[in-house]
Design an enzyme around this catalytic site. Sequence first.
Site, PDB file in Angstrom:
ATOM      1  N   TYR A 151      -3.176  -7.591   7.270  1.00 29.83           N
ATOM      2  CA  TYR A 151      -2.588  -9.268   6.551  1.00 29.83           C
ATOM      3  C   TYR A 151      -2.336  -9.417   4.984  1.00 29.83           C
ATOM      4  O   TYR A 151      -3.158  -9.339   4.404  1.00 29.83           O
ATOM      5  CB  TYR A 151      -3.897  -9.985   6.474  1.00 29.83           C
ATOM      6  N   ASP A 246      -4.256  -2.927  -0.227  1.00 33.22           N
ATOM      7  CA  ASP A 246      -4.436  -4.317  -0.473  1.00 33.22           C
ATOM      8  C   ASP A 246      -5.823  -5.096  -0.421  1.00 33.22           C
ATOM      9  O   ASP A 246      -6.460  -4.829   0.486  1.00 33.22           O
ATOM     10  CB  ASP A 246      -3.121  -5.573   0.782  1.00 33.22           C
ATOM     11  N   LYS A 274      -9.566 -13.748  -3.808  1.00 28.88           N
ATOM     12  CA  LYS A 274     -10.733 -14.135  -3.385  1.00 28.88           C
ATOM     13  C   LYS A 274     -12.234 -14.138  -4.351  1.00 28.88           C
ATOM     14  O   LYS A 274     -11.839 -14.989  -5.112  1.00 28.88           O
ATOM     15  CB  LYS A 274     -10.779 -13.360  -2.095  1.00 28.88           C
TER      16      LYS A 274
HETATM   17  C1  LIG Z   1      -6.872 -13.487   2.294  1.00 24.30           C
HETATM   18  C2  LIG Z   1      -5.904 -12.331   2.162  1.00 24.30           C
HETATM   19  C3  LIG Z   1      -4.516 -12.636   1.434  1.00 24.30           C
HETATM   20  C4  LIG Z   1      -3.796 -13.781   1.157  1.00 24.30           C
HETATM   21  O1  LIG Z   1      -4.472 -14.306  -0.279  1.00 24.30           O
HETATM   22  P1  LIG Z   1      -4.662 -15.950  -0.075  1.00 24.30           P
HETATM   23  O2  LIG Z   1      -4.981 -15.767  -1.232  1.00 24.30           O
HETATM   24  O3  LIG Z   1      -4.467 -16.355   0.997  1.00 24.30           O
HETATM   25  O4  LIG Z   1      -3.088 -15.545  -0.488  1.00 24.30           O
HETATM   26  C5  LIG Z   1      -3.722 -11.138   1.405  1.00 24.30           C
HETATM   27  N1  LIG Z   1      -4.625  -9.962   1.655  1.00 24.30           N
HETATM   28  C6  LIG Z   1      -5.500  -9.684   2.455  1.00 24.30           C
HETATM   29  C7  LIG Z   1      -6.170  -8.844   3.103  1.00 24.30           C
HETATM   30  C8  LIG Z   1      -6.166 -11.022   2.544  1.00 24.30           C
HETATM   31  O5  LIG Z   1      -6.799 -11.051   3.053  1.00 24.30           O
END
Ligand SMILES: *Cc1c(COP(=O)(O)O)cnc(C)c1O
Length: 438
Positions: A151, A246, A274
């Site tokens: 994701y 990511d 995060k």
């Molecule tokens: C949470 C997450 C996102 C998206 O971040 P948001 O702040 O919710 O937009 C993207 N990549 C990874 C791996 C994530 O865990």
Amino acid sequence: MDVASSSLALHNSRQFYERAQHTIPGGVNSPARAFDSVGGTPLFIEGGEGAFLHDTDGNEYLDYVGSWGPMIFGHAHPEVVTAVQDQAEKSTSFGAPTEIEIEVAELVCDLVPSIEKVRMVNSGTEATMSAARLARGYTGRDKIIKFEGNYHGHGDFFLIAAGSGAMTLGEPDSPGVTKGNAKDTLLARYNDLDHVRHLVEANEGEVACIIVEPVAGNMGCIPPQPGFLEGLRELCDAHDIVLIFDEVMTGFRVAPGGVQERIGVTPDLTCLGKIIGGGLPVGAYGGRQDIMDYVSPTGPVYQAGTLSGNPLAMRAGHAILSKIAAEKDRIYDELEAYAEALERGTRDNLEALNLDYTTHQVGAMGSLFFTDEDVVDQTTAQTSDTDRYAAYFHAMLEEGIYLPPSQFEAMFFGTCHGEEHLDTTLAAQRRALRQVHA
Ligand SMILES: *Cc1c(COP(=O)(O)O)cnc(C)c1O
């Protein structure tokens, strides 16, 4: 599970949930909060301190969600509270540069091995969207490769599911995502290097970037198999493709410098989110200087934000990152020790009951899958018994333990979790699993 039979008092949460539906789609501002995967009423939270949350009915929970990742030092950490209060008195936004932005950027560059320059944004979604645009602009190519079950936020060209057929052309995974978006996104199987190589060779000279969760966390926690990330690095080098890690979830979590530090594979660009904001809305993307200088105003790739580098958020992020920088030699060992002890205890509990399971743990994140398959990708993760997970989730909630409300979300640990929480959790888990088993 029949949630009406819950013995938790959730009177206020139920009322809020009902009221929220009238003005907020589904009553929530992000879908996973609605408990759709496990059923029941989402808890409306009133406050938190350290490892604990309390809801609007006065129930207290030991929290293993940590706001889905950011709260590595627990809720309402005094240093974050002071930083935010202090900044609020000096105004919360200027739309002009501030010194605190430089300090946060310097901390990020010091902590994360591959990052030479970094740009702040407001969410992980923005970080990945911007990094992909930059990779496309830099290479002059259109296609991206992403992995099934990874994701990267809700950018249109990431909301793509695997289509049918051997060539795995992507298909829109949500109404509103166009076929035009989907045609430039290629879907690969996680941990399957041959599949990625095949996609790259079939699209020679067209792939701008490969984006990957270097430890997957959004189909449950799934580590990369030995050689997988190294193989992606080699493939990207051989074909002039930008490798994007990511690390929105894994950054500052599985090691101070994320997976790239832990495993020793260096991406070209990294996305963060995060933890970097200490619970305020922050994302960032950064990496090789020559690529980052391709962003405006130095370069031609446009990216901007009214609230980017917002001083309130930067002060919170600074409090977290400077604490990490100062204490990293101690805290990551402690986080890992807690996570490992919990995993060991969990296995013992499951084995005592002869339940099928697979557990994974990497640094301060982990998952319990109710399956006896090796979980290496989305297909194998989906062999998990999600009904059993839902029953387990609710049994744990009744015990006062707040787990992620989905089989396919990871558990997060923080420095707020200590010995006493470990024993409480494992004892609660023994009772909960017995109930699930019955
Ligand atoms: C949470 C997450 C996102 C998206 O971040 P948001 O702040 O919710 O937009 C993207 N990549 C990874 C791996 C994530 O865990």
